[in-house]
Motif scaffolding. Structure first.
Motif, PDB file in Angstrom:
ATOM      1  N   PHE A 204       0.858  -1.178   0.000  1.00 41.86           N
ATOM      2  CA  PHE A 204       0.000   0.000   0.000  1.00 41.86           C
ATOM      3  C   PHE A 204       0.895   1.228   0.000  1.00 41.86           C
ATOM      4  O   PHE A 204       2.119   1.116  -0.124  1.00 41.86           O
ATOM      5  CB  PHE A 204      -0.965  -0.010   1.199  1.00 41.86           C
ATOM      6  N   HIS A 205       0.316   2.407   0.118  1.00 42.05           N
ATOM      7  CA  HIS A 205       1.080   3.646  -0.027  1.00 42.05           C
ATOM      8  C   HIS A 205       0.917   4.515   1.213  1.00 42.05           C
ATOM      9  O   HIS A 205      -0.177   4.625   1.759  1.00 42.05           O
ATOM     10  CB  HIS A 205       0.614   4.411  -1.270  1.00 42.05           C
ATOM     11  N   GLN A 206       2.015   5.142   1.611  1.00 40.56           N
ATOM     12  CA  GLN A 206       2.016   6.011   2.779  1.00 40.56           C
ATOM     13  C   GLN A 206       2.583   7.383   2.428  1.00 40.56           C
ATOM     14  O   GLN A 206       3.336   7.538   1.461  1.00 40.56           O
ATOM     15  CB  GLN A 206       2.895   5.426   3.897  1.00 40.56           C
ATOM     16  N   ILE A 207       2.208   8.353   3.240  1.00 41.25           N
ATOM     17  CA  ILE A 207       2.896   9.651   3.242  1.00 41.25           C
ATOM     18  C   ILE A 207       3.181   9.980   4.701  1.00 41.25           C
ATOM     19  O   ILE A 207       2.262  10.102   5.509  1.00 41.25           O
ATOM     20  CB  ILE A 207       2.051  10.760   2.590  1.00 41.25           C
ATOM     21  N   GLU A 208       4.467  10.059   5.027  1.00 42.90           N
ATOM     22  CA  GLU A 208       4.857  10.419   6.381  1.00 42.90           C
ATOM     23  C   GLU A 208       5.518  11.791   6.364  1.00 42.90           C
ATOM     24  O   GLU A 208       6.112  12.196   5.365  1.00 42.90           O
ATOM     25  CB  GLU A 208       5.823   9.379   6.963  1.00 42.90           C
ATOM     26  N   GLY A 209       5.386  12.498   7.487  1.00 37.50           N
ATOM     27  CA  GLY A 209       5.962  13.827   7.589  1.00 37.50           C
ATOM     28  C   GLY A 209       6.879  13.941   8.795  1.00 37.50           C
ATOM     29  O   GLY A 209       6.692  13.245   9.802  1.00 37.50           O
ATOM     30  N   LEU A 210       7.883  14.807   8.685  1.00 33.91           N
ATOM     31  CA  LEU A 210       8.840  15.012   9.775  1.00 33.91           C
ATOM     32  C   LEU A 210       9.233  16.488   9.835  1.00 33.91           C
ATOM     33  O   LEU A 210       9.555  17.095   8.812  1.00 33.91           O
ATOM     34  CB  LEU A 210      10.097  14.164   9.547  1.00 33.91           C
ATOM     35  N   TYR A 211       9.170  17.035  11.043  1.00 34.62           N
ATOM     36  CA  TYR A 211       9.651  18.411  11.257  1.00 34.62           C
ATOM     37  C   TYR A 211      10.535  18.418  12.493  1.00 34.62           C
ATOM     38  O   TYR A 211      10.104  18.055  13.593  1.00 34.62           O
ATOM     39  CB  TYR A 211       8.467  19.367  11.435  1.00 34.62           C
ATOM     40  N   VAL A 212      11.791  18.803  12.324  1.00 30.67           N
ATOM     41  CA  VAL A 212      12.751  18.861  13.426  1.00 30.67           C
ATOM     42  C   VAL A 212      13.395  20.241  13.442  1.00 30.67           C
ATOM     43  O   VAL A 212      13.919  20.709  12.430  1.00 30.67           O
ATOM     44  CB  VAL A 212      13.844  17.778  13.291  1.00 30.67           C
ATOM     45  N   ASP A 213      13.342  20.884  14.592  1.00 32.36           N
ATOM     46  CA  ASP A 213      13.953  22.205  14.744  1.00 32.36           C
ATOM     47  C   ASP A 213      14.018  22.519  16.245  1.00 32.36           C
ATOM     48  O   ASP A 213      13.607  21.707  17.074  1.00 32.36           O
ATOM     49  CB  ASP A 213      13.136  23.266  14.006  1.00 32.36           C
ATOM     50  N   LYS A 214      14.447  23.685  16.590  1.00 34.29           N
ATOM     51  CA  LYS A 214      14.448  24.102  17.987  1.00 34.29           C
ATOM     52  C   LYS A 214      13.036  24.517  18.408  1.00 34.29           C
ATOM     53  O   LYS A 214      12.314  25.149  17.640  1.00 34.29           O
ATOM     54  CB  LYS A 214      15.413  25.268  18.190  1.00 34.29           C
ATOM     55  N   ASN A 215      12.662  24.106  19.621  1.00 34.71           N
ATOM     56  CA  ASN A 215      11.395  24.523  20.222  1.00 34.71           C
ATOM     57  C   ASN A 215      10.153  24.077  19.440  1.00 34.71           C
ATOM     58  O   ASN A 215       9.139  24.782  19.430  1.00 34.71           O
ATOM     59  CB  ASN A 215      11.360  26.045  20.395  1.00 34.71           C
ATOM     60  N   VAL A 216      10.214  22.933  18.800  1.00 35.48           N
ATOM     61  CA  VAL A 216       9.024  22.379  18.134  1.00 35.48           C
ATOM     62  C   VAL A 216       8.145  21.749  19.204  1.00 35.48           C
ATOM     63  O   VAL A 216       8.623  20.989  20.060  1.00 35.48           O
ATOM     64  CB  VAL A 216       9.418  21.332  17.076  1.00 35.48           C
TER      65      VAL A 216
END
Length: 339
Positions: A204-216
């Motif tokens: 099947f198909h996925q969409i994953e997201g990632l956000y990395v930074d200071k104070n997230v």
């Protein structure tokens, strides 16, 4: 007979045909079974023996030149016919049916577009992966059920090589090769060793997201997912987050949206709860950041993941997951208006 043949030889260049009817008359008169050439061939048996060689040579010359003249006139008429008709000889045969994009691609591109407008870029990675990027770097314990043969496709001779079970492996590759700020989405195909049915498939198909930074913070995650839900399913859409567990996030949550069929009042589609689950999410576990070379004392991040088939089902009310991979033209034609 020689005089008759010589007369015909002189007439050949003057013979002409202005259309296919005249060309057919030419063929019947000279080259058909009852034509002049065949009649001369029949009379050839009556020629004295001492004249047969000379007459035979002339008769063959007449036959060949008459056939050549017929071919020349036919090609001339064919050229005239083609030049009179204006069409592209390189085109495929009629009728030409227009195709359409696959429903999964339609929804995938829509999801990508929404997150792209929120500042996310696309990251990609291999479907054939190693254990580190799929499991170990994502904080999966050695005895985690996802590593079991019932859930993952392993290469028998190389048990460290597997078909990825989620696109989190792309997140791992991004983190180990770059430093924050990181804001990516990872669309792709994934594989799991499951029985194929109307609600499950081995790929099947996925969409994953990632956000990395200071104070997230978790508040940042909630706002991004609320914006996504409203753009994907309508401005009236509400969301709720329920506590859950994923090895790579802490805290973790499942996200539901208000049912767009009943408006949250309850129906068979949402099992009379008014809510429908669409994705999992959470704050990136510090152990995941450290394992991938990012200092968890400085940076924080969030991650989320959703199945494209799940979103497509909700958007278009497709009841059987298998229809997405059966290439039934009748099914695919239903999405032409969405292109």
């Amino acid at each position: 007979m020689l005089a008759k043949i010589e007369q015909l030889l002189q007439e050949i260049e003057g013979l002409n045909a202005q259309n296919t009817e005249e060309l057919e008359s030419f063929r019947i008169k000279y080259l058909s079974k009852k034509g002049i050439i065949n009649a001369l061939m029949a009379d050839f048996r009556n020629i004295p023996a001492e004249q047969k060689k000379e007459v035979g040579m002339k008769l063959n010359e007449l036959k060949n030149r008459m056939q050549a003249r017929f071919t020349e006139l036919k090609e001339k008429l064919d050229t005239q016919d083609n030049s009179a008709v204006e069409f592209d000889l390189t085109r495929t045969s009629y009728p030409i049916e227009l195709g359409s994009r696959h429903p999964l691609n339609i929804v995938r591109n829509e999801i990508i577009d929404i997150f792209h407008r929120m500042g996310f870029t696309i990251a990609d990675g291999p479907e054939i992966e190693d254990d580190w990027h799929v499991f170990s770097s994502m904080n999966f314990p050695e005895d985690h059920p996802a590593r079991d043969m019932q859930d993952t496709f392993f290469i028998e001779s190389h048990p460290d090589i597997i078909l990825r079970t989620h696109t989190s492996s792309v997140q791992s590759r991004v983190m180990e090769t770059s430093q924050p700020p990181i804001r990516v989405i990872c669309p792709g195909r994934v594989y799991r060793n499951e029985a194929i049915s109307y609600r499950a498939h081995c790929f099947f198909h996925q969409i994953e997201g990632l956000y990395v930074d200071k104070n997230v913070s978790f508040t940042d995650l909630k706002q991004v997912l609320l914006q996504f839900a409203k753009e994907m399913f309508g401005a009236q859409t509400k969301i709720r987050l329920r506590p859950s567990y994923f090895p790579f996030t802490e805290p973790s949550a499942e996200m539901d949206i208000s049912c767009d069929i009943c408006g949250g009042t309850g129906c068979a589609f949402c099992k009379y709860t008014g809510w429908v689950e669409i994705l999992g999410c959470g704050m990136v576990d510090p152990a995941v950041l450290d394992a991938n070379g990012i200092d968890s004392k400085i940076y924080t991040g969030y991650a989320f993941g959703m199945g494209v088939e799940r979103i497509t089902n909700l958007k278009y009310k497709v009841k059987d997951l298998r229809m997405f991979s059966e290439n039934d033209i009748r099914f695919l034609k239903e999405f032409e208006a969405a292109n």
